[in-house]
Enzyme design. Sequence first.
Site, PDB file in Angstrom:
ATOM      1  N   ASP A 106       3.352  -8.652  17.852  1.00 20.76           N
ATOM      2  CA  ASP A 106       3.276  -7.646  18.905  1.00 20.76           C
ATOM      3  C   ASP A 106       3.065  -8.294  20.273  1.00 20.76           C
ATOM      4  O   ASP A 106       3.626  -7.864  21.288  1.00 20.76           O
ATOM      5  CB  ASP A 106       2.159  -6.643  18.602  1.00 20.76           C
ATOM      6  CG  ASP A 106       0.858  -7.314  18.192  1.00 20.76           C
ATOM      7  OD1 ASP A 106       0.818  -8.560  18.119  1.00 20.76           O
ATOM      8  OD2 ASP A 106      -0.125  -6.598  17.930  1.00 20.76           O
ATOM      9  N   ARG A 109       0.870  -1.190   0.000  1.00 17.25           N
ATOM     10  CA  ARG A 109       0.000   0.000   0.000  1.00 17.25           C
ATOM     11  C   ARG A 109       0.903   1.234   0.000  1.00 17.25           C
ATOM     12  O   ARG A 109       1.178   1.824   1.031  1.00 17.25           O
ATOM     13  CB  ARG A 109      -0.989  -0.004   1.159  1.00 17.25           C
ATOM     14  CG  ARG A 109      -0.466  -0.424   2.515  1.00 17.25           C
ATOM     15  CD  ARG A 109      -1.635  -0.480   3.492  1.00 17.25           C
ATOM     16  NE  ARG A 109      -1.224  -0.756   4.854  1.00 17.25           N
ATOM     17  CZ  ARG A 109      -2.068  -0.951   5.861  1.00 17.25           C
ATOM     18  NH1 ARG A 109      -3.370  -0.878   5.636  1.00 17.25           N
ATOM     19  NH2 ARG A 109      -1.632  -1.191   7.082  1.00 17.25           N
ATOM     20  N   ASN A 152       8.039 -12.360   3.304  1.00 20.30           N
ATOM     21  CA  ASN A 152       7.006 -11.609   4.006  1.00 20.30           C
ATOM     22  C   ASN A 152       6.798 -12.226   5.380  1.00 20.30           C
ATOM     23  O   ASN A 152       6.132 -13.248   5.537  1.00 20.30           O
ATOM     24  CB  ASN A 152       5.699 -11.633   3.216  1.00 20.30           C
ATOM     25  CG  ASN A 152       4.567 -10.919   3.955  1.00 20.30           C
ATOM     26  OD1 ASN A 152       4.819 -10.052   4.786  1.00 20.30           O
ATOM     27  ND2 ASN A 152       3.340 -11.292   3.654  1.00 20.30           N
ATOM     28  N   ASP A 167       2.234   1.547   9.036  1.00 20.90           N
ATOM     29  CA  ASP A 167       2.114   2.636   8.068  1.00 20.90           C
ATOM     30  C   ASP A 167       0.752   3.314   8.114  1.00 20.90           C
ATOM     31  O   ASP A 167       0.591   4.429   7.610  1.00 20.90           O
ATOM     32  CB  ASP A 167       2.417   2.141   6.651  1.00 20.90           C
ATOM     33  CG  ASP A 167       1.556   0.947   6.248  1.00 20.90           C
ATOM     34  OD1 ASP A 167       0.667   0.563   7.039  1.00 20.90           O
ATOM     35  OD2 ASP A 167       1.773   0.396   5.155  1.00 20.90           O
ATOM     36  N   ARG A 221      -5.011 -14.970  17.856  1.00 17.69           N
ATOM     37  CA  ARG A 221      -4.346 -14.306  18.975  1.00 17.69           C
ATOM     38  C   ARG A 221      -4.657 -15.004  20.297  1.00 17.69           C
ATOM     39  O   ARG A 221      -3.811 -15.030  21.200  1.00 17.69           O
ATOM     40  CB  ARG A 221      -4.727 -12.826  18.994  1.00 17.69           C
ATOM     41  CG  ARG A 221      -4.152 -12.074  17.800  1.00 17.69           C
ATOM     42  CD  ARG A 221      -4.677 -10.685  17.647  1.00 17.69           C
ATOM     43  NE  ARG A 221      -3.957  -9.688  18.407  1.00 17.69           N
ATOM     44  CZ  ARG A 221      -2.799  -9.149  18.067  1.00 17.69           C
ATOM     45  NH1 ARG A 221      -2.181  -9.559  16.973  1.00 17.69           N
ATOM     46  NH2 ARG A 221      -2.225  -8.234  18.801  1.00 17.69           N
ATOM     47  N   ARG A 266       9.829  -7.026  11.361  1.00 19.00           N
ATOM     48  CA  ARG A 266       9.643  -5.759  12.080  1.00 19.00           C
ATOM     49  C   ARG A 266      10.674  -5.595  13.196  1.00 19.00           C
ATOM     50  O   ARG A 266      11.101  -4.478  13.515  1.00 19.00           O
ATOM     51  CB  ARG A 266       8.234  -5.707  12.667  1.00 19.00           C
ATOM     52  CG  ARG A 266       7.950  -4.458  13.473  1.00 19.00           C
ATOM     53  CD  ARG A 266       6.729  -4.662  14.377  1.00 19.00           C
ATOM     54  NE  ARG A 266       5.504  -4.824  13.640  1.00 19.00           N
ATOM     55  CZ  ARG A 266       4.730  -3.814  13.243  1.00 19.00           C
ATOM     56  NH1 ARG A 266       5.090  -2.571  13.489  1.00 19.00           N
ATOM     57  NH2 ARG A 266       3.620  -4.055  12.595  1.00 19.00           N
ATOM     58  N   ASN A 292       7.962  -5.360   3.182  1.00 19.91           N
ATOM     59  CA  ASN A 292       7.526  -6.753   3.187  1.00 19.91           C
ATOM     60  C   ASN A 292       6.829  -7.167   1.898  1.00 19.91           C
ATOM     61  O   ASN A 292       6.483  -8.335   1.737  1.00 19.91           O
ATOM     62  CB  ASN A 292       6.579  -7.004   4.370  1.00 19.91           C
ATOM     63  CG  ASN A 292       7.268  -7.733   5.507  1.00 19.91           C
ATOM     64  OD1 ASN A 292       8.482  -7.892   5.510  1.00 19.91           O
ATOM     65  ND2 ASN A 292       6.500  -8.186   6.475  1.00 19.91           N
TER      66      ASN A 292
END
Length: 945
Positions: free
Chosen positions: A859, A698, A749, A771, A902, A754, A723
Amino acid sequence: MASYENISSRGRGWLNRIKLWKLIIILSIILITVPLVAHYYLSSIGDEGQLGQGRRSRSTMNHNEEPNCCGQPSSLRSQIEELKRIKASVNKELVEMESRQQKLRVEIQGYNTHIEKLKNQYETTNKDLEKLKVSIEQARIAMAEAAERNMPEIHAPLRILPSADDEVYISPPFLPHSCSMHSCFDYSRCALSSQFPVYFYNPDNKDFPSIELNSLVKEAVKSVLGGTPYRTHDATAACVFIVLVGESNVLNNKAAFQEQLYNLPHWKGDGRNHILLNLAMTNTHRDIFQGVNTGRAMLAQSSFTANQFRPGFDIVLPPNFGRVSGDLWDDLQSLVPLRKKYLLSFIGEYTRRGSNGTLANQIGGDKYIQNGVFSNQGDLNSARILTVNPNNHDRHILSVQEITSDDIFVVSTLKKMYMSTQDSFFFQYSCDKEGVQDEPTVWTLCSPDLKRHEVLKQSTFSLILAPSNFSLVSTISIQTRLYEALKYGAVPVIVGEHLRLPFEDILDWRQAAIIVPSARITELHFFIRTISDPDLFQLRYTGRLYFEQYMGSTKHILNTLLAVLRFRLQIPPLPTKAEPSPSIFDNSTVPLKMDAADIEPESDEVLGPTEPPFPSQEYTRNFTISREVFHHPGDPFHLYPHTPFQPLLGSEAKFLGSGLGFRPIGKGAGGSGKEFNEALGGNLPREQFTIVMLTYERESVLINAIQRLKGLPFLNKVVVVWNSPGRPSPDLRWPDIGVPVHVVKTSKNSLNNRFLPYDVIETEAVLSIDDDAHLRHDEIVFGFRVWREARERVVGFPGRFHAWDVEHTGWHYNSNYSCELSMVLTGAAFIHKYYLYLYSYVMPQAIRDKVDEYLNCEDIAMNFLVSHITRQPPIKVTSRWTFRCPGCPQALSVDDSHFQERHKCINFFAKVYGYMPLLYTQFRVDSVLFKTRISHDKQKCFRFI
């Protein structure tokens, strides 16, 4: 005339004092009034002329008696025509005046607009001037610091190697067993900057032709030491020499073995700087150095006697029962529940003095199983010594007549222990089968191992009894019991302070075990019952840490052995390696620059000085690392450019000779918003941060995100992790934001990209951001300032928490608004670069594999890691809970499967760590003067935060 000039002069003076718009109004009134007055005046003159003419006519008639009226109509017409011309002229002048008035109005409006622009330009220029003044002041201070700097820039230590010329004579010690580092070690071969070169005698070179090494030991040690970065093939440059001598077959000729040692090519007569490595692969391992003169060589093994072990010189090793290398989490028990079925357990058999074997061999009667409990026929009244559960009166029975007085005292005390409480114990003092042979007075291990392991898994504490023969300071049985207790989650309770434990130079075993003298055996039950749950958790946490980092595999054991030697020699470990960051643009491609106007800043606040990018100082603590680094999770085997655990100076130090790099608020006098925004302040020298931005297909969103960063104070660099599978569009134009923008080409990817420690990241502070995360400049700067005060923690914006699922007894990931949180998403968070190294190189590989499997949860993994290292929750700043990105492509997080993954990640990560590292916090951070009323001449730290 004089009067008219006087009036005219006064009129001009008055006109000079009025404003332009009033003048226009007055002129308009005059222009309208004067023609009217003139018209009236002329009309009056015409009437008076007609009247005079009549009188004259009557007088003439009196004389001539005949009137004369021939010229009167013509004169009137001419007067009327004249007045019409005057009127037309006045009207024309009025129209012209109106036109001029309109033009003046337009000009005035233009002047007002221009004045406003000038005012805005003045304010902007004035702010730029203030920023420039601050920047000049910062540059002046930096130049002064550079001029006053009395030490060079610090980098990773330069390598200085020894040579044959460094050989020195060392006088022989009075006795070989009295060796210490200062009397038996040649420091001249190990300069502080030597990087600790290690020479490993290759077992395949047949340095010991008469000794056949255990193949498993040989291959494991070759695999680890052959790949260590410390290894050198140049013996003349080596600091230490490692000789693998065990496990070997039984040695029948100690003299021949000693001769082979002395014939080693680099033994130099006394074995200085040699380490004789005797690894134990089984619990039948024995000491092979008894009766051998090893000179100045260090011994590294699991079994030692008091007259053989040289404290501070020889090294006690744990048994090498684990795998060669790799993660160990799947072999370990969970740290919880803390309280297990048995409070204390012990399985073993006493080996009596003499040559007739173990005590069990001399106990009369047949051993049998009764009510599921082992017992022996004999004196049941005096020899009942253990129970599994006092409620069902389970007992293990044996005679104690052959046990020494000290051991009789221990056994009788343990008997009273279980009979006076409702606590459950498991004590077994005779083996179902023949126990493992060991030294006399040692409580040997019972076979099979599986039973011991199952009992340990159900035990809160595991009893380890030292031999009553104090000359045995370490045996394979003792080390095996310690190894198994840590592996299976029981806290070791060591009775006997004279024992030597593995790697004592760097490990504080009182943080992982209960160690008491034998005289405290009567108080042992009381002692372990008083240990609180938090203390019990910390003991088990440290025990698991010691096992995972230092004992669990051949690689961990040998790395720790080398670390002990380096620690003694004060030589730092080798620097860790940063991740290469190849650019997405090849040498022939020049990215296009954007020509569009800059995005207007969202706030006109002055948030900090404008500075050129500068890196954080690296490797400032090369030789000052203490043993504390070995007591905490992380990586003590590498040297890092910087860590978040740097000690702080006293506040006055920066004003009394140690102010290099510091920028106190108001030069130390403090202040409110103006002074606050002119300097970074805080407890550490000035620094900057790097933005790491992950992107995937993007481009427009990415470019807009980069554009918004222009003018951001304290920004060092932007690193874009590309990526996307393809390259950027050829016509993509990149904005110029005043700092470098480096686009890293990734090999695949992966969200783990990160957190790679890229070599282009030159600052300690890293702002990890998506982003599509839109943060204002003041929010970023505030987050950076907060992170500087809590640099060991994750500091960021969107908060989340883990919630307990009562029905399924597991964890759930929760993103709802909550007054309690335990995670800060790294889509907008500050972290220390040290954690990037740990995430990529130290954290269990299974976690990174799970992130790649789900393409999710990186994360969460970072929050787990930091909370595990620090045992602290993250810090949330400002009111931000989520981000909106109008026009962005749909994010993965809106899919329900995203949350299901998650949930699974959280439970899997907790299993890997052996417990739930995440901790809750109930506050967020705002600036000091937020919502505080201050006087009009003061300024807040941040206008909206």
